[in-house]
Design an enzyme around this catalytic site. Structure first.
Site, short mmCIF file in Angstrom:
data_model
loop_
_atom_site.label_atom_id
_atom_site.label_comp_id
_atom_site.label_asym_id
_atom_site.label_seq_id
_atom_site.Cartn_x
_atom_site.Cartn_y
_atom_site.Cartn_z
N GLY A 127 42.26 37.53 23.30
CA GLY A 127 41.50 36.51 22.80
C GLY A 127 40.03 36.63 22.36
O GLY A 127 39.35 35.91 22.72
N ASN A 129 38.70 37.33 19.25
CA ASN A 129 38.39 37.28 17.92
C ASN A 129 37.48 35.77 17.85
O ASN A 129 36.89 35.73 16.70
CB ASN A 129 39.52 36.83 17.14
CG ASN A 129 40.41 35.72 17.53
OD1 ASN A 129 40.17 35.13 18.85
ND2 ASN A 129 41.43 35.31 16.89
N GLY A 131 34.37 33.24 20.25
CA GLY A 131 33.71 32.92 21.43
C GLY A 131 33.09 34.08 22.39
O GLY A 131 32.82 34.92 22.09
N ILE A 132 33.34 33.68 23.61
CA ILE A 132 32.82 34.57 24.92
C ILE A 132 33.50 35.91 24.75
O ILE A 132 32.97 36.88 24.85
CB ILE A 132 33.18 33.91 26.15
CG1 ILE A 132 32.33 32.70 26.21
CG2 ILE A 132 32.51 35.05 27.24
CD1 ILE A 132 32.67 31.84 27.52
N GLY A 133 34.75 35.86 24.13
CA GLY A 133 35.60 37.16 24.13
C GLY A 133 34.83 37.92 23.15
O GLY A 133 34.78 39.27 23.22
N SER A 254 37.65 29.97 35.83
CA SER A 254 36.57 28.97 35.67
C SER A 254 36.43 28.18 37.11
O SER A 254 37.15 28.23 38.10
CB SER A 254 37.16 27.98 34.81
OG SER A 254 36.54 26.81 34.64
N TYR A 285 44.98 22.48 33.20
CA TYR A 285 43.96 23.42 32.95
C TYR A 285 43.54 24.08 34.19
O TYR A 285 43.16 25.19 34.63
CB TYR A 285 42.93 23.10 31.92
CG TYR A 285 41.94 23.88 31.75
CD1 TYR A 285 41.53 24.98 30.99
CD2 TYR A 285 40.38 23.75 32.26
CE1 TYR A 285 40.65 26.03 30.66
CE2 TYR A 285 39.40 24.48 32.33
CZ TYR A 285 39.46 25.80 31.54
OH TYR A 285 38.54 26.60 31.33
#
Length: 582
Positions: A127, A129, A131-133, A254, A285
Protein backbone atom coordinates in the site's frame (compact mmCIF):
# COMPACT_ATOMS: atom_id res chain seq x y z
CA UNK A 1 13.62 -18.73 41.65
CA UNK A 2 16.29 -18.60 44.35
CA UNK A 3 18.18 -15.49 45.40
CA UNK A 4 21.38 -15.99 47.38
CA UNK A 5 23.20 -13.15 49.04
CA UNK A 6 26.76 -12.40 47.99
CA UNK A 7 29.49 -14.29 49.84
CA UNK A 8 32.46 -13.01 47.82
CA UNK A 9 33.71 -9.75 46.44
CA UNK A 10 32.69 -10.84 42.92
CA UNK A 11 29.00 -10.41 42.29
CA UNK A 12 29.24 -12.67 39.25
CA UNK A 13 30.83 -15.59 41.12
CA UNK A 14 28.54 -18.56 41.57
CA UNK A 15 27.58 -19.72 45.07
CA UNK A 16 28.64 -23.22 46.20
CA UNK A 17 26.94 -26.18 44.46
CA UNK A 18 25.97 -24.08 41.43
CA UNK A 19 27.19 -24.75 37.90
CA UNK A 20 26.96 -22.69 34.73
CA UNK A 21 26.12 -24.34 31.38
CA UNK A 22 25.15 -23.35 27.83
CA UNK A 23 22.35 -24.64 25.59
CA UNK A 24 22.94 -25.42 21.92
CA UNK A 25 21.50 -22.05 20.89
CA UNK A 26 23.75 -20.08 23.25
CA UNK A 27 21.52 -19.46 26.28
CA UNK A 28 23.31 -19.73 29.63
CA UNK A 29 21.53 -21.60 32.41
CA UNK A 30 22.39 -22.51 36.00
CA UNK A 31 22.20 -25.83 37.87
CA UNK A 32 22.11 -26.59 41.57
CA UNK A 33 22.95 -30.28 41.84
CA UNK A 34 22.03 -30.94 45.52
CA UNK A 35 18.66 -29.23 45.06
CA UNK A 36 18.17 -30.62 41.51
CA UNK A 37 17.25 -27.15 40.34
CA UNK A 38 17.81 -25.34 37.04
CA UNK A 39 17.08 -21.72 36.17
CA UNK A 40 17.87 -19.17 33.47
CA UNK A 41 18.91 -16.32 35.77
CA UNK A 42 22.17 -16.00 37.68
CA UNK A 43 21.55 -17.02 41.33
CA UNK A 44 23.22 -13.84 42.63
CA UNK A 45 22.40 -11.14 40.08
CA UNK A 46 19.09 -12.46 38.70
CA UNK A 47 20.39 -11.55 35.24
CA UNK A 48 20.38 -13.68 32.11
CA UNK A 49 23.38 -14.32 29.88
CA UNK A 50 24.10 -15.48 26.36
CA UNK A 51 27.17 -16.64 24.48
CA UNK A 52 27.63 -15.88 20.80
CA UNK A 53 29.49 -17.58 17.99
CA UNK A 54 31.31 -20.88 17.65
CA UNK A 55 33.78 -22.44 20.04
CA UNK A 56 37.17 -20.69 20.22
CA UNK A 57 39.87 -21.83 17.81
CA UNK A 58 41.26 -25.27 18.65
CA UNK A 59 38.27 -26.38 20.72
CA UNK A 60 35.75 -29.08 19.89
CA UNK A 61 33.01 -30.81 21.85
CA UNK A 62 32.16 -34.46 22.30
CA UNK A 63 29.14 -36.12 23.90
CA UNK A 64 30.09 -38.75 26.47
CA UNK A 65 28.23 -42.04 26.94
CA UNK A 66 26.49 -40.63 30.01
CA UNK A 67 25.22 -37.66 27.99
CA UNK A 68 27.63 -35.07 29.37
CA UNK A 69 29.35 -32.75 26.91
CA UNK A 70 33.15 -32.73 27.04
CA UNK A 71 35.12 -29.82 25.55
CA UNK A 72 38.55 -30.71 24.19
CA UNK A 73 41.51 -28.60 23.11
CA UNK A 74 43.86 -31.12 21.50
CA UNK A 75 46.64 -28.59 20.88
CA UNK A 76 46.88 -27.62 24.55
CA UNK A 77 45.87 -31.08 25.82
CA UNK A 78 42.95 -29.64 27.81
CA UNK A 79 39.66 -31.36 28.59
CA UNK A 80 36.79 -29.73 30.45
CA UNK A 81 33.08 -30.07 31.01
CA UNK A 82 32.81 -26.26 31.07
CA UNK A 83 32.02 -24.51 27.81
CA UNK A 84 35.02 -22.23 27.05
CA UNK A 85 32.64 -19.64 25.59
CA UNK A 86 31.36 -18.91 29.10
CA UNK A 87 34.41 -16.72 29.59
CA UNK A 88 32.88 -14.38 27.01
CA UNK A 89 29.23 -14.58 28.08
CA UNK A 90 27.36 -11.28 28.03
CA UNK A 91 24.35 -10.19 30.03
CA UNK A 92 21.11 -9.90 28.10
CA UNK A 93 19.53 -6.49 28.13
CA UNK A 94 15.83 -6.15 28.83
CA UNK A 95 13.82 -5.09 25.81
CA UNK A 96 14.82 -1.52 25.03
CA UNK A 97 16.50 -0.76 28.36
CA UNK A 98 19.67 0.34 26.58
CA UNK A 99 17.93 2.48 23.96
CA UNK A 100 18.50 6.21 24.20
CA UNK A 101 15.79 8.33 22.60
CA UNK A 102 17.33 10.16 19.65
CA UNK A 103 14.16 11.16 17.81
CA UNK A 104 10.66 12.29 18.72
CA UNK A 105 7.31 13.29 17.20
CA UNK A 106 8.86 16.21 15.31
CA UNK A 107 11.57 14.10 13.65
CA UNK A 108 11.36 13.43 9.93
CA UNK A 109 12.18 10.28 8.01
CA UNK A 110 15.13 12.03 6.38
CA UNK A 111 16.54 13.06 9.75
CA UNK A 112 16.38 9.42 10.90
CA UNK A 113 18.15 8.31 7.72
CA UNK A 114 20.85 10.97 7.85
CA UNK A 115 24.27 9.45 7.18
CA UNK A 116 22.95 6.01 6.24
CA UNK A 117 23.62 4.11 3.01
CA UNK A 118 20.98 1.53 2.10
CA UNK A 119 22.50 0.52 -1.22
CA UNK A 120 21.89 -3.17 -1.85
CA UNK A 121 18.96 -3.38 0.58
CA UNK A 122 15.46 -4.37 -0.53
CA UNK A 123 12.22 -3.15 1.04
CA UNK A 124 8.78 -4.58 0.29
CA UNK A 125 6.06 -2.10 1.25
CA UNK A 126 2.35 -2.83 0.92
CA UNK A 127 0.00 0.00 0.00
CA UNK A 128 2.79 2.46 -0.76
CA UNK A 129 1.27 4.23 -3.77
CA UNK A 130 0.04 7.10 -1.57
CA UNK A 131 0.15 8.60 1.90
CA UNK A 132 2.55 7.45 4.60
CA UNK A 133 3.50 4.35 2.63
CA UNK A 134 4.60 6.41 -0.36
CA UNK A 135 6.62 8.75 1.85
CA UNK A 136 8.24 5.71 3.47
CA UNK A 137 9.15 4.33 0.04
CA UNK A 138 10.45 7.71 -1.10
CA UNK A 139 12.65 8.14 1.97
CA UNK A 140 14.20 4.68 1.78
CA UNK A 141 14.71 4.93 -1.99
CA UNK A 142 16.50 8.28 -1.70
CA UNK A 143 19.08 6.57 0.51
CA UNK A 144 19.75 3.74 -1.93
CA UNK A 145 17.17 1.11 -0.99
CA UNK A 146 15.39 -0.86 -3.71
CA UNK A 147 11.61 -0.65 -3.25
CA UNK A 148 8.93 -3.19 -4.16
CA UNK A 149 5.60 -1.38 -4.51
CA UNK A 150 3.17 -4.09 -3.35
CA UNK A 151 -0.06 -2.44 -4.44
CA UNK A 152 -3.38 -3.24 -6.12
CA UNK A 153 -3.81 -0.18 -8.34
CA UNK A 154 -1.29 -0.37 -11.16
CA UNK A 155 -2.14 3.05 -12.58
CA UNK A 156 -1.72 5.02 -9.36
CA UNK A 157 1.39 3.04 -8.43
CA UNK A 158 3.08 3.75 -11.74
CA UNK A 159 2.12 7.41 -11.47
CA UNK A 160 3.68 7.54 -8.00
CA UNK A 161 6.83 5.86 -9.29
CA UNK A 162 7.03 8.30 -12.21
CA UNK A 163 6.78 11.26 -9.83
CA UNK A 164 9.60 9.90 -7.68
CA UNK A 165 11.77 9.29 -10.73
CA UNK A 166 11.31 12.93 -11.69
CA UNK A 167 12.99 13.81 -8.39
CA UNK A 168 15.78 11.24 -8.75
CA UNK A 169 16.36 9.22 -11.90
CA UNK A 170 18.58 6.62 -10.24
CA UNK A 171 15.92 5.27 -7.88
CA UNK A 172 15.18 1.54 -7.99
CA UNK A 173 11.40 1.23 -7.81
CA UNK A 174 9.35 -1.77 -8.95
CA UNK A 175 5.60 -2.27 -8.99
CA UNK A 176 4.31 -5.76 -8.21
CA UNK A 177 0.57 -6.33 -8.26
CA UNK A 178 -1.24 -7.69 -5.22
CA UNK A 179 -4.87 -7.42 -4.16
CA UNK A 180 -5.10 -7.88 -0.40
CA UNK A 181 -8.80 -8.67 -0.69
CA UNK A 182 -7.99 -11.82 -2.69
CA UNK A 183 -5.76 -14.52 -1.22
CA UNK A 184 -5.20 -16.03 -4.67
CA UNK A 185 -3.69 -12.72 -5.72
CA UNK A 186 -1.54 -12.76 -2.58
CA UNK A 187 -0.31 -16.26 -3.41
CA UNK A 188 0.57 -15.26 -6.97
CA UNK A 189 2.31 -12.15 -5.64
CA UNK A 190 4.46 -14.18 -3.25
CA UNK A 191 5.42 -16.57 -6.05
CA UNK A 192 6.47 -13.63 -8.22
CA UNK A 193 8.49 -12.07 -5.41
CA UNK A 194 10.30 -15.34 -4.74
CA UNK A 195 11.19 -15.70 -8.41
CA UNK A 196 12.73 -12.23 -8.54
CA UNK A 197 14.24 -11.72 -5.09
CA UNK A 198 16.45 -13.94 -2.96
CA UNK A 199 16.31 -11.67 0.08
CA UNK A 200 14.04 -9.04 1.61
CA UNK A 201 15.60 -6.75 4.19
CA UNK A 202 12.55 -4.73 5.22
CA UNK A 203 9.05 -6.20 5.06
CA UNK A 204 6.79 -3.24 5.81
CA UNK A 205 3.10 -4.14 6.23
CA UNK A 206 1.65 -0.71 5.67
CA UNK A 207 -1.63 -1.19 3.77
CA UNK A 208 -4.94 -0.79 5.54
CA UNK A 209 -8.49 0.50 5.20
CA UNK A 210 -10.59 2.71 7.44
CA UNK A 211 -14.29 3.36 8.03
CA UNK A 212 -15.55 1.06 5.31
CA UNK A 213 -19.21 0.15 5.03
CA UNK A 214 -19.72 -3.55 5.63
CA UNK A 215 -18.49 -5.63 2.71
CA UNK A 216 -17.01 -9.04 2.04
CA UNK A 217 -13.91 -9.78 0.00
CA UNK A 218 -13.75 -12.28 -2.84
CA UNK A 219 -12.72 -14.79 -0.19
CA UNK A 220 -15.89 -14.19 1.84
CA UNK A 221 -14.10 -12.37 4.69
CA UNK A 222 -14.97 -8.94 6.09
CA UNK A 223 -12.82 -6.49 4.14
CA UNK A 224 -11.20 -4.49 6.96
CA UNK A 225 -10.02 -7.64 8.74
CA UNK A 226 -8.65 -9.31 5.62
CA UNK A 227 -6.89 -6.29 4.13
CA UNK A 228 -5.41 -5.06 7.41
CA UNK A 229 -4.49 -8.41 8.96
CA UNK A 230 -5.29 -11.71 7.27
CA UNK A 231 -3.59 -11.11 3.91
CA UNK A 232 -0.55 -9.57 5.59
CA UNK A 233 -0.39 -12.61 7.87
CA UNK A 234 -0.43 -14.89 4.81
CA UNK A 235 2.15 -12.89 2.84
CA UNK A 236 4.55 -12.75 5.79
CA UNK A 237 4.52 -16.52 6.28
CA UNK A 238 4.82 -17.17 2.54
CA UNK A 239 7.90 -14.94 2.32
CA UNK A 240 9.54 -16.36 5.44
CA UNK A 241 12.32 -18.01 3.44
CA UNK A 242 13.27 -14.64 1.94
CA UNK A 243 13.93 -13.15 5.39
CA UNK A 244 17.17 -13.72 7.28
CA UNK A 245 18.63 -12.79 10.66
CA UNK A 246 19.27 -9.24 9.46
CA UNK A 247 15.74 -8.72 8.13
CA UNK A 248 13.09 -6.70 9.91
CA UNK A 249 9.31 -7.00 9.76
CA UNK A 250 7.50 -3.74 10.49
CA UNK A 251 3.74 -3.83 11.09
CA UNK A 252 1.88 -0.52 10.89
CA UNK A 253 -0.82 -0.44 13.56
CA UNK A 254 -2.41 2.47 15.42
CA UNK A 255 -3.11 3.78 18.89
CA UNK A 256 -6.70 2.88 18.03
CA UNK A 257 -5.84 -0.68 19.05
CA UNK A 258 -6.35 0.49 22.65
CA UNK A 259 -10.10 0.81 21.97
CA UNK A 260 -10.59 -2.69 20.53
CA UNK A 261 -13.37 -4.90 21.83
CA UNK A 262 -12.01 -8.40 21.22
CA UNK A 263 -12.35 -10.75 24.22
CA UNK A 264 -9.40 -11.89 26.31
CA UNK A 265 -10.21 -15.52 25.49
CA UNK A 266 -12.66 -17.55 23.45
CA UNK A 267 -12.02 -15.60 20.25
CA UNK A 268 -14.39 -16.53 17.40
CA UNK A 269 -14.41 -15.97 13.66
CA UNK A 270 -17.51 -13.80 13.85
CA UNK A 271 -15.65 -11.44 16.16
CA UNK A 272 -12.82 -11.15 13.64
CA UNK A 273 -15.03 -11.06 10.54
CA UNK A 274 -18.42 -9.88 11.82
CA UNK A 275 -21.66 -10.16 9.85
CA UNK A 276 -23.57 -7.06 8.81
CA UNK A 277 -25.82 -7.15 11.89
CA UNK A 278 -22.83 -6.91 14.26
CA UNK A 279 -20.67 -4.53 12.24
CA UNK A 280 -19.55 -1.04 13.20
CA UNK A 281 -16.79 0.36 11.02
CA UNK A 282 -14.84 2.18 13.73
CA UNK A 283 -14.88 -0.79 16.12
CA UNK A 284 -13.80 -3.07 13.28
CA UNK A 285 -10.91 -0.73 12.48
CA UNK A 286 -9.83 -0.75 16.13
CA UNK A 287 -10.03 -4.54 16.25
CA UNK A 288 -7.98 -4.89 13.07
CA UNK A 289 -5.28 -2.66 14.57
CA UNK A 290 -5.26 -4.84 17.69
CA UNK A 291 -4.81 -7.85 15.40
CA UNK A 292 -1.73 -6.12 13.98
CA UNK A 293 -0.16 -5.83 17.43
CA UNK A 294 -1.13 -9.36 18.46
CA UNK A 295 0.27 -10.75 15.21
CA UNK A 296 3.55 -8.86 15.62
CA UNK A 297 4.00 -10.11 19.18
CA UNK A 298 3.24 -13.73 18.31
CA UNK A 299 5.42 -13.60 15.20
CA UNK A 300 8.31 -12.22 17.25
CA UNK A 301 7.98 -15.11 19.69
CA UNK A 302 7.88 -17.72 16.94
CA UNK A 303 10.76 -16.21 14.96
CA UNK A 304 12.98 -15.15 17.83
CA UNK A 305 15.33 -18.10 17.27
CA UNK A 306 15.79 -16.98 13.65
CA UNK A 307 17.05 -13.57 14.73
CA UNK A 308 14.43 -11.70 12.70
CA UNK A 309 13.30 -8.48 14.37
CA UNK A 310 9.56 -7.78 14.38
CA UNK A 311 8.30 -4.32 15.31
CA UNK A 312 4.84 -2.79 15.41
CA UNK A 313 4.14 0.93 15.52
CA UNK A 314 1.77 3.87 15.52
CA UNK A 315 2.71 6.39 12.79
CA UNK A 316 0.70 9.35 14.05
CA UNK A 317 -2.80 10.61 14.79
CA UNK A 318 -5.12 11.57 11.93
CA UNK A 319 -2.33 12.20 9.44
CA UNK A 320 -3.53 13.71 6.18
CA UNK A 321 -3.78 10.71 3.84
CA UNK A 322 -6.42 9.03 1.69
CA UNK A 323 -7.38 6.76 4.59
CA UNK A 324 -10.66 8.58 5.48
CA UNK A 325 -11.86 8.75 1.86
CA UNK A 326 -14.84 6.45 2.45
CA UNK A 327 -17.02 8.90 4.43
CA UNK A 328 -17.39 12.66 4.15
CA UNK A 329 -17.52 13.12 7.94
CA UNK A 330 -14.07 11.62 8.45
CA UNK A 331 -12.69 13.58 5.51
CA UNK A 332 -14.01 16.76 7.13
CA UNK A 333 -12.63 15.78 10.55
CA UNK A 334 -9.18 14.95 9.19
CA UNK A 335 -9.07 18.24 7.27
CA UNK A 336 -10.08 20.13 10.40
CA UNK A 337 -7.18 18.81 12.49
CA UNK A 338 -4.63 18.80 9.68
CA UNK A 339 -2.70 21.88 10.93
CA UNK A 340 -2.11 20.13 14.25
CA UNK A 341 -1.01 16.69 13.03
CA UNK A 342 2.20 15.26 11.65
CA UNK A 343 3.40 15.83 8.12
CA UNK A 344 3.92 12.76 5.94
CA UNK A 345 7.68 13.00 6.51
CA UNK A 346 7.12 12.99 10.26
CA UNK A 347 4.56 10.19 10.05
CA UNK A 348 7.00 7.99 8.13
CA UNK A 349 9.83 8.56 10.61
CA UNK A 350 8.87 5.83 13.09
CA UNK A 351 8.63 3.23 10.32
CA UNK A 352 12.03 4.31 9.00
CA UNK A 353 13.48 4.22 12.51
CA UNK A 354 12.24 0.68 13.14
CA UNK A 355 13.63 -0.45 9.78
CA UNK A 356 17.09 1.10 9.98
CA UNK A 357 18.11 2.05 13.54
CA UNK A 358 21.24 0.05 14.46
CA UNK A 359 20.49 0.24 18.19
CA UNK A 360 17.42 -1.94 17.64
CA UNK A 361 19.52 -4.93 16.56
CA UNK A 362 18.62 -7.90 18.73
CA UNK A 363 15.28 -6.46 19.82
CA UNK A 364 11.96 -7.91 18.70
CA UNK A 365 8.27 -7.77 19.57
CA UNK A 366 8.41 -4.10 20.58
CA UNK A 367 5.75 -1.41 20.04
CA UNK A 368 6.90 2.07 18.95
CA UNK A 369 5.35 5.53 18.93
CA UNK A 370 7.18 8.73 17.97
CA UNK A 371 10.40 6.83 17.25
CA UNK A 372 10.59 5.38 20.73
CA UNK A 373 9.48 2.31 22.65
CA UNK A 374 5.97 2.53 24.01
CA UNK A 375 3.86 0.11 26.02
CA UNK A 376 0.92 -1.18 23.96
CA UNK A 377 -2.44 -1.97 25.49
CA UNK A 378 -2.70 -4.70 28.09
CA UNK A 379 -5.03 -6.67 25.83
CA UNK A 380 -2.44 -6.67 23.03
CA UNK A 381 0.04 -8.37 25.38
CA UNK A 382 -2.32 -11.29 26.02
CA UNK A 383 -0.40 -14.33 24.73
CA UNK A 384 -3.48 -16.55 24.79
CA UNK A 385 -5.38 -14.13 22.57
CA UNK A 386 -2.40 -13.83 20.21
CA UNK A 387 -2.19 -17.62 19.85
CA UNK A 388 -5.94 -17.87 19.22
CA UNK A 389 -5.70 -15.20 16.51
CA UNK A 390 -2.80 -17.08 14.90
CA UNK A 391 -4.71 -20.37 14.93
CA UNK A 392 -7.91 -18.87 13.53
CA UNK A 393 -5.98 -17.01 10.83
CA UNK A 394 -4.35 -20.23 9.68
CA UNK A 395 -7.66 -22.10 9.69
CA UNK A 396 -9.46 -19.38 7.74
CA UNK A 397 -6.76 -19.26 5.07
CA UNK A 398 -6.74 -23.04 4.74
CA UNK A 399 -10.50 -23.20 4.33
CA UNK A 400 -10.50 -20.39 1.77
CA UNK A 401 -8.06 -22.20 -0.51
CA UNK A 402 -9.85 -25.49 -0.01
CA UNK A 403 -13.17 -23.91 -0.98
CA UNK A 404 -11.63 -22.49 -4.14
CA UNK A 405 -10.40 -25.93 -5.09
CA UNK A 406 -13.88 -27.42 -4.74
CA UNK A 407 -15.48 -24.53 -6.62
CA UNK A 408 -13.18 -24.83 -9.59
CA UNK A 409 -13.61 -28.57 -9.72
CA UNK A 410 -17.39 -28.55 -9.83
CA UNK A 411 -17.51 -25.58 -12.22
CA UNK A 412 -14.91 -26.62 -14.76
CA UNK A 413 -14.26 -30.31 -14.20
CA UNK A 414 -15.33 -31.55 -17.64
CA UNK A 415 -13.25 -29.03 -19.55
CA UNK A 416 -10.22 -29.27 -17.30
CA UNK A 417 -10.14 -33.05 -17.26
CA UNK A 418 -9.52 -32.78 -20.99
CA UNK A 419 -7.17 -29.81 -20.70
CA UNK A 420 -4.99 -31.55 -18.13
CA UNK A 421 -4.08 -34.10 -20.82
CA UNK A 422 -2.17 -31.29 -22.54
CA UNK A 423 0.08 -30.88 -19.51
CA UNK A 424 0.73 -34.60 -19.19
CA UNK A 425 1.52 -34.94 -22.89
CA UNK A 426 3.84 -31.96 -22.87
CA UNK A 427 5.76 -33.36 -19.92
CA UNK A 428 6.04 -36.70 -21.74
CA UNK A 429 7.49 -34.92 -24.79
CA UNK A 430 9.95 -33.04 -22.61
CA UNK A 431 10.94 -36.29 -20.93
CA UNK A 432 11.44 -37.99 -24.32
CA UNK A 433 13.62 -35.20 -25.70
CA UNK A 434 15.29 -34.23 -22.43
CA UNK A 435 16.30 -37.71 -21.30
CA UNK A 436 18.84 -38.16 -18.55
CA UNK A 437 22.42 -37.00 -18.76
CA UNK A 438 24.90 -39.38 -17.17
CA UNK A 439 28.45 -38.70 -16.02
CA UNK A 440 29.88 -39.68 -19.43
CA UNK A 441 27.68 -37.34 -21.48
CA UNK A 442 28.95 -33.79 -22.01
CA UNK A 443 26.79 -30.78 -21.18
CA UNK A 444 24.20 -29.97 -23.82
CA UNK A 445 23.95 -33.52 -25.23
CA UNK A 446 20.96 -35.68 -24.45
CA UNK A 447 19.94 -39.30 -24.82
CA UNK A 448 16.55 -40.01 -26.37
CA UNK A 449 15.04 -43.03 -24.67
CA UNK A 450 13.68 -45.58 -27.14
CA UNK A 451 10.54 -46.44 -25.25
CA UNK A 452 6.99 -46.60 -26.47
CA UNK A 453 4.61 -43.76 -25.71
CA UNK A 454 2.51 -46.08 -23.64
CA UNK A 455 5.49 -46.95 -21.43
CA UNK A 456 6.42 -43.28 -21.09
CA UNK A 457 2.83 -42.35 -20.27
CA UNK A 458 2.51 -45.04 -17.58
CA UNK A 459 5.89 -44.23 -16.07
CA UNK A 460 5.13 -40.52 -15.98
CA UNK A 461 1.78 -40.85 -14.27
CA UNK A 462 3.04 -43.30 -11.66
CA UNK A 463 6.00 -41.06 -10.89
CA UNK A 464 3.91 -37.89 -10.65
CA UNK A 465 1.32 -39.35 -8.31
CA UNK A 466 3.51 -38.48 -5.32
CA UNK A 467 4.08 -34.94 -6.64
CA UNK A 468 0.35 -34.45 -7.08
CA UNK A 469 -0.39 -35.49 -3.50
CA UNK A 470 2.41 -33.24 -2.17
CA UNK A 471 1.01 -30.31 -4.12
CA UNK A 472 -2.52 -30.96 -2.94
CA UNK A 473 -1.27 -30.84 0.63
CA UNK A 474 0.31 -27.47 -0.19
CA UNK A 475 -3.11 -26.30 -1.42
CA UNK A 476 -4.54 -27.16 2.03
CA UNK A 477 -6.42 -30.24 0.80
CA UNK A 478 -6.52 -32.88 3.52
CA UNK A 479 -4.77 -36.22 3.01
CA UNK A 480 -8.07 -38.04 3.47
CA UNK A 481 -9.64 -36.03 0.66
CA UNK A 482 -6.65 -36.77 -1.58
CA UNK A 483 -6.94 -40.49 -0.96
CA UNK A 484 -10.59 -40.44 -2.00
CA UNK A 485 -9.97 -38.55 -5.25
CA UNK A 486 -10.09 -40.23 -8.61
CA UNK A 487 -7.11 -39.92 -10.94
CA UNK A 488 -9.10 -37.44 -13.04
CA UNK A 489 -9.72 -35.26 -10.00
CA UNK A 490 -6.04 -35.33 -9.08
CA UNK A 491 -5.16 -34.38 -12.64
CA UNK A 492 -7.51 -31.44 -12.42
CA UNK A 493 -5.87 -30.10 -9.28
CA UNK A 494 -2.44 -30.69 -10.75
CA UNK A 495 -3.43 -28.71 -13.82
CA UNK A 496 -4.74 -25.83 -11.70
CA UNK A 497 -1.45 -25.62 -9.81
CA UNK A 498 0.34 -24.72 -13.04
CA UNK A 499 -2.50 -22.63 -14.49
CA UNK A 500 -1.36 -19.71 -12.36
CA UNK A 501 -3.54 -17.07 -14.02
CA UNK A 502 -6.68 -19.25 -13.83
CA UNK A 503 -7.61 -18.79 -17.50
CA UNK A 504 -8.02 -22.55 -18.11
CA UNK A 505 -5.23 -22.54 -20.69
CA UNK A 506 -1.50 -23.10 -20.45
CA UNK A 507 0.89 -20.62 -21.98
CA UNK A 508 4.59 -21.14 -22.61
CA UNK A 509 5.74 -19.81 -19.24
CA UNK A 510 3.32 -22.05 -17.39
CA UNK A 511 4.55 -25.03 -19.41
CA UNK A 512 8.18 -24.25 -18.56
CA UNK A 513 7.22 -23.85 -14.91
CA UNK A 514 5.46 -27.22 -15.05
CA UNK A 515 8.61 -28.80 -16.49
CA UNK A 516 10.74 -27.22 -13.77
CA UNK A 517 8.30 -28.54 -11.16
CA UNK A 518 8.56 -32.01 -12.69
CA UNK A 519 12.34 -32.19 -13.03
CA UNK A 520 13.44 -29.67 -10.41
CA UNK A 521 15.22 -26.40 -11.11
CA UNK A 522 17.64 -26.74 -14.00
CA UNK A 523 21.19 -26.21 -12.80
CA UNK A 524 22.67 -25.72 -16.26
CA UNK A 525 21.61 -22.91 -18.55
CA UNK A 526 21.64 -25.20 -21.59
CA UNK A 527 19.14 -27.50 -19.86
CA UNK A 528 16.73 -24.61 -19.41
CA UNK A 529 17.37 -23.47 -22.98
CA UNK A 530 16.59 -26.95 -24.24
CA UNK A 531 13.28 -27.17 -22.40
CA UNK A 532 12.37 -23.68 -23.60
CA UNK A 533 13.07 -24.77 -27.17
CA UNK A 534 10.89 -27.87 -26.77
CA UNK A 535 8.01 -25.78 -25.43
CA UNK A 536 8.33 -23.24 -28.25
CA UNK A 537 8.40 -25.91 -30.94
CA UNK A 538 5.50 -27.80 -29.40
CA UNK A 539 3.43 -24.60 -29.35
CA UNK A 540 4.42 -23.84 -32.94
CA UNK A 541 3.38 -27.35 -33.93
CA UNK A 542 0.08 -27.59 -32.03
CA UNK A 543 -1.16 -24.01 -31.61
CA UNK A 544 -3.22 -23.74 -34.80
CA UNK A 545 -4.80 -20.34 -34.18
CA UNK A 546 -1.43 -18.91 -33.04
CA UNK A 547 -2.89 -17.29 -29.94
CA UNK A 548 -0.04 -18.51 -27.73
CA UNK A 549 -2.22 -21.01 -25.84
CA UNK A 550 -3.21 -24.62 -26.23
CA UNK A 551 -6.83 -25.63 -25.99
CA UNK A 552 -8.21 -29.14 -26.11
CA UNK A 553 -9.32 -29.04 -29.76
CA UNK A 554 -5.86 -27.99 -30.93
CA UNK A 555 -4.28 -30.71 -28.88
CA UNK A 556 -6.55 -33.45 -30.32
CA UNK A 557 -5.97 -32.30 -33.89
CA UNK A 558 -2.21 -32.19 -33.38
CA UNK A 559 -2.13 -35.68 -31.93
CA UNK A 560 -4.39 -37.14 -34.64
CA UNK A 561 -2.27 -35.66 -37.40
CA UNK A 562 1.00 -36.88 -35.95
CA UNK A 563 -0.13 -40.27 -34.61
CA UNK A 564 3.05 -41.80 -33.19
CA UNK A 565 5.32 -38.95 -34.22
CA UNK A 566 6.46 -36.32 -31.78
CA UNK A 567 6.50 -32.63 -32.73
CA UNK A 568 9.55 -31.83 -34.84
CA UNK A 569 12.77 -31.00 -33.00
CA UNK A 570 15.56 -28.78 -34.18
CA UNK A 571 18.06 -30.53 -36.38
CA UNK A 572 20.91 -29.68 -34.04
CA UNK A 573 19.44 -31.59 -31.15
CA UNK A 574 18.31 -34.48 -33.37
CA UNK A 575 21.85 -34.92 -34.62
CA UNK A 576 23.23 -34.63 -31.12
CA UNK A 577 20.85 -37.30 -29.86
CA UNK A 578 21.62 -39.63 -32.76
CA UNK A 579 25.34 -39.23 -32.21
CA UNK A 580 24.93 -40.18 -28.57
CA UNK A 581 22.91 -43.28 -29.48
CA UNK A 582 25.44 -44.32 -32.08
Amino acid sequence: MINIGPETDSEDELPPSWEERVTNDGNVYYLNHPMKLTQWTHPRTNKMKRVHGDLPFGWEKRVEDDGRILFINAQKNIQSFTDPRLAFAVEEQSQGSHIRQRFDASSTAFSVLHGKDLTGRVALISGCNSGIGLETARSLAFYGCEIIFACRNRKSSNEAIDELLKERKDLRLHFMSVDLSDLRSCRKFCEDVKLKYKRIDFLILNAGVFALPHSLTQDGIETTFQVSHLSHFYITLQLADRLNHESRVIVISSESHRFATLPTSGLTRDQLSPPYSKYWSMIQYNNSKLCNVLFAHELSRRWQSRGISVFVLHPGNMVSTSLPRNWWFYRFLFALVRPFTKSLQQAASTTIYCATAPELTGLTGVYFNNCYICQPSKLSQNETLAKELWRLSQEMIGEIFESYGKFFYFSFSNMLKKSSIILVTLLILIRITYGKRGPHHPRGEYIVKRETKKQEFTEHLSHDAEHIEEDLTGMHVHHKDVAEMTEEEKSFYYFKIHDTDNNDNLDGLEMIKAAMHRHGNFEMQDELNHVTMVVDEFLDFADLNKDGFLNYAEYIKAMNSSQDESPPLSSTNEESSENQLN
